[in-house]
Design a protein around this motif. Sequence first.
Motif, mmCIF file in Angstrom:
data_model
loop_
_atom_site.group_PDB
_atom_site.id
_atom_site.type_symbol
_atom_site.label_atom_id
_atom_site.label_comp_id
_atom_site.label_asym_id
_atom_site.label_seq_id
_atom_site.Cartn_x
_atom_site.Cartn_y
_atom_site.Cartn_z
ATOM 1 N N PRO A 101 47.653 -21.490 10.105
ATOM 2 C CA PRO A 101 46.806 -20.541 10.858
ATOM 3 C C PRO A 101 45.976 -19.629 9.961
ATOM 4 C CG PRO A 101 49.137 -19.964 11.071
ATOM 5 C CD PRO A 101 49.083 -21.317 10.444
ATOM 6 N N PHE A 102 46.469 -19.314 8.754
ATOM 7 C CA PHE A 102 45.661 -18.507 7.837
ATOM 8 C C PHE A 102 44.402 -19.260 7.431
ATOM 9 C CE2 PHE A 102 48.981 -15.357 5.938
ATOM 10 C CZ PHE A 102 49.180 -14.836 7.196
ATOM 11 N N PHE A 103 44.525 -20.547 7.134
ATOM 12 C CA PHE A 103 43.352 -21.344 6.795
ATOM 13 C C PHE A 103 42.355 -21.377 7.951
ATOM 14 C CE2 PHE A 103 45.785 -23.814 3.411
ATOM 15 C CZ PHE A 103 45.044 -23.273 2.379
ATOM 16 N N LEU A 104 42.860 -21.595 9.158
ATOM 17 C CA LEU A 104 41.977 -21.661 10.325
ATOM 18 C C LEU A 104 41.309 -20.319 10.594
ATOM 19 C CD1 LEU A 104 44.382 -23.746 12.576
ATOM 20 C CD2 LEU A 104 42.207 -24.539 11.641
ATOM 21 N N PHE A 105 42.043 -19.237 10.404
ATOM 22 C CA PHE A 105 41.482 -17.896 10.563
ATOM 23 C C PHE A 105 40.330 -17.688 9.582
ATOM 24 C CE2 PHE A 105 41.339 -13.388 9.490
ATOM 25 C CZ PHE A 105 41.394 -12.761 10.729
ATOM 26 N N ILE A 106 40.509 -18.119 8.347
ATOM 27 C CA ILE A 106 39.462 -17.965 7.332
ATOM 28 C C ILE A 106 38.231 -18.788 7.704
ATOM 29 C CG2 ILE A 106 38.896 -18.360 4.906
ATOM 30 C CD1 ILE A 106 41.918 -17.974 4.330
ATOM 31 N N VAL A 107 38.440 -19.982 8.224
ATOM 32 C CA VAL A 107 37.315 -20.808 8.665
ATOM 33 C C VAL A 107 36.489 -20.056 9.700
ATOM 34 C CG1 VAL A 107 36.661 -22.914 9.883
ATOM 35 C CG2 VAL A 107 38.443 -23.000 8.143
ATOM 36 N N GLY A 108 37.153 -19.425 10.660
ATOM 37 C CA GLY A 108 36.440 -18.688 11.700
ATOM 38 C C GLY A 108 35.636 -17.525 11.146
ATOM 39 N N VAL A 109 36.252 -16.739 10.256
ATOM 40 C CA VAL A 109 35.534 -15.611 9.650
ATOM 41 C C VAL A 109 34.299 -16.111 8.907
ATOM 42 C CG1 VAL A 109 35.688 -13.725 7.995
ATOM 43 C CG2 VAL A 109 37.641 -14.232 9.472
ATOM 44 N N SER A 110 34.457 -17.188 8.144
ATOM 45 C CA SER A 110 33.351 -17.718 7.354
ATOM 46 C C SER A 110 32.216 -18.231 8.223
ATOM 47 C CB SER A 110 33.860 -18.848 6.449
ATOM 48 O OG SER A 110 34.876 -18.395 5.589
ATOM 49 N N LEU A 111 32.555 -18.854 9.349
ATOM 50 C CA LEU A 111 31.506 -19.374 10.225
ATOM 51 C C LEU A 111 30.652 -18.252 10.808
ATOM 52 C CD1 LEU A 111 33.401 -22.233 12.086
ATOM 53 C CD2 LEU A 111 31.419 -22.469 10.597
ATOM 54 N N ALA A 112 31.259 -17.120 11.118
ATOM 55 C CA ALA A 112 30.484 -15.993 11.647
ATOM 56 C C ALA A 112 29.451 -15.522 10.638
ATOM 57 C CB ALA A 112 31.421 -14.846 12.020
ATOM 58 N N LEU A 113 29.805 -15.556 9.367
ATOM 59 C CA LEU A 113 28.877 -15.124 8.333
ATOM 60 C C LEU A 113 27.846 -16.198 8.019
ATOM 61 C CD1 LEU A 113 31.448 -13.450 5.898
ATOM 62 C CD2 LEU A 113 30.170 -12.402 7.752
ATOM 63 N N SER A 114 28.258 -17.469 8.076
ATOM 64 C CA SER A 114 27.341 -18.557 7.737
ATOM 65 C C SER A 114 26.248 -18.736 8.781
ATOM 66 C CB SER A 114 28.125 -19.867 7.594
ATOM 67 O OG SER A 114 29.077 -19.788 6.553
ATOM 68 N N TYR A 115 26.570 -18.507 10.057
ATOM 69 C CA TYR A 115 25.620 -18.786 11.127
ATOM 70 C C TYR A 115 25.100 -17.522 11.792
ATOM 71 C CZ TYR A 115 27.064 -23.659 10.790
ATOM 72 O OH TYR A 115 27.322 -24.922 10.343
ATOM 73 N N LYS A 116 25.096 -16.420 11.079
ATOM 74 C CA LYS A 116 24.607 -15.193 11.718
ATOM 75 C C LYS A 116 23.084 -15.201 11.874
ATOM 76 C CE LYS A 116 24.129 -12.293 7.582
ATOM 77 N NZ LYS A 116 24.458 -10.984 7.024
ATOM 78 N N LYS A 117 22.380 -16.003 11.069
ATOM 79 C CA LYS A 117 20.931 -16.141 11.207
ATOM 80 C C LYS A 117 20.611 -17.624 11.277
ATOM 81 C CE LYS A 117 19.733 -11.901 8.705
ATOM 82 N NZ LYS A 117 19.033 -11.321 7.536
ATOM 83 N N LEU A 118 20.076 -18.061 12.396
ATOM 84 C CA LEU A 118 19.786 -19.476 12.611
ATOM 85 C C LEU A 118 18.300 -19.668 12.861
ATOM 86 C CD1 LEU A 118 22.718 -20.543 14.966
ATOM 87 C CD2 LEU A 118 22.408 -21.211 12.588
ATOM 88 N N SER A 119 17.730 -20.631 12.173
ATOM 89 C CA SER A 119 16.329 -20.964 12.418
ATOM 90 C C SER A 119 16.187 -22.078 13.441
ATOM 91 C CB SER A 119 15.655 -21.389 11.103
ATOM 92 O OG SER A 119 16.362 -22.474 10.510
ATOM 93 N N CYS A 120 17.158 -23.011 13.451
ATOM 94 C CA CYS A 120 17.106 -24.135 14.389
ATOM 95 C C CYS A 120 18.525 -24.541 14.747
ATOM 96 C CB CYS A 120 16.353 -25.311 13.773
ATOM 97 S SG CYS A 120 16.308 -26.781 14.819
ATOM 98 N N GLY A 121 18.884 -24.410 16.031
ATOM 99 C CA GLY A 121 20.229 -24.745 16.461
ATOM 100 C C GLY A 121 20.551 -26.220 16.331
ATOM 101 N N VAL A 122 19.563 -27.077 16.590
ATOM 102 C CA VAL A 122 19.792 -28.521 16.498
ATOM 103 C C VAL A 122 20.084 -28.925 15.062
ATOM 104 C CG1 VAL A 122 18.740 -30.794 16.831
ATOM 105 C CG2 VAL A 122 18.358 -28.968 18.514
#
Length: 461
Positions: free
Chosen positions: A114-135
Amino acid sequence: MASYEAIKNFDDDDDDDDDVEMALPHSQISESRSATVSSPIGQTTPLHIHNIIEEQRIISRHQPQPKSPRLVSLDVFRGLTVALMILVDDAGGLIPALNHSPWNGLTLADYVMPFFLFIVGVSLALSYKKLSCGVDASRKASLRALKLLALGLFLQGGYFHRVNDLTFGVDIKQIRWMGILQRIAVAYLVVALCEIWLKSDDTVNSGPSLLRKYRYQWAVALILSFLYLCLLYGLYVPDWVYQIQTEPSAEPKTFSVKCGVRGNTGPACNVVGMIDRMILGIQHLYKRPIYARMPECSINSPNYGPLPPDAPAWCQAPFDPEGLLSSVMAIVTCLIGLHYGHIIVHFKDHRVRIIYWMIPTSCLLVFGLALDLFGMHINKVLYSLSYTCVTAGAAGVLFVGIYLMVDVCGCRRMTLVMEWMGMHALMIYILAACNVFPIFLQGFYWGSPHNNILKLIGVGT
């Protein structure tokens, strides 16, 4: 774990292109202002003011921008989890408190996934905070998930299944479809798509507005949890049989397991195992089940050992701890981590971040412990709802503590090793936990497989 890109160049959301002053050094701002004020009245025409603004924009465009600070606590948290994984893999057999719980209960090893999965979630919020194209972002996320899934099948699907005998290869008839990397790949893909497509355009300036912006993602987490509970406690589990090879030259021995129950969460008759047997096939499940260390199945419990004389029929049945239904709740853990990442993105004050982190952390811990108290036991193998809440809450406590120490107080010297491990988590995982490094040590020998590098350095026999 490392199914995602490391968080590089962590940016704040306050970089408004229209605000010229924020793109200029303070001295240049003062000089521009003084030049404008001291200019003769006749020169301060609208055209002159327009030229000054254009000059400032040109300067700001060519001004080298300082790199935004990296969120070091995330790397340290990831590295600490990798170190914990190595510790429990190497010392879990010697110290029962470090090894996985045989069934119900919680040990140090049960926090790793669960610690690994928690880290994945935190990282995704930072990686996709600015999106130019959803597709385009969805395509890249799917490609990353497929790469991680393929890597998991190669490393954990059976290729290195007899390390001590130096026998490698994949038996397609018995390949293990699920595993740690496969579970993280599934959670990564689902949560990445939620982050890309399921968020509104609401402005975030408080806790309630944060919940409103990501209400559809919370709806997904609630739906998945409800679906898991309905299947776990609602489906009927019939009797089932399995075969194992007790001796190399003998015929496989058949065992019959009596169930005929509904809502059972024991090792033999739970829905999690039934779904994996029906969809994946029992021959594709993990061959060394964790419940084989229970007192009913081992005279050396809580370690593996010979079967007791009156051992139940299910003791040697394959069971995958990273199965299909249990991975549903793994996605929920990742979504919880995503919420913690949203707090980083939308709130810049340390105190506000910590307050908004500790509120869900406290609720998760209290709710999870209450569920365990009232009979919904903490169980890592089933990935029960109580296990999800308690481990996600523990991840929140640890993350807040590391954030305070590293990013707020700046105490990085004592965590440099963990930071390095967090930045190279996938490489370390492959070398240490997937038998690549042991194979390197044992794979080069002279005359006999026993004359390898380990014997040269005095390790083993």
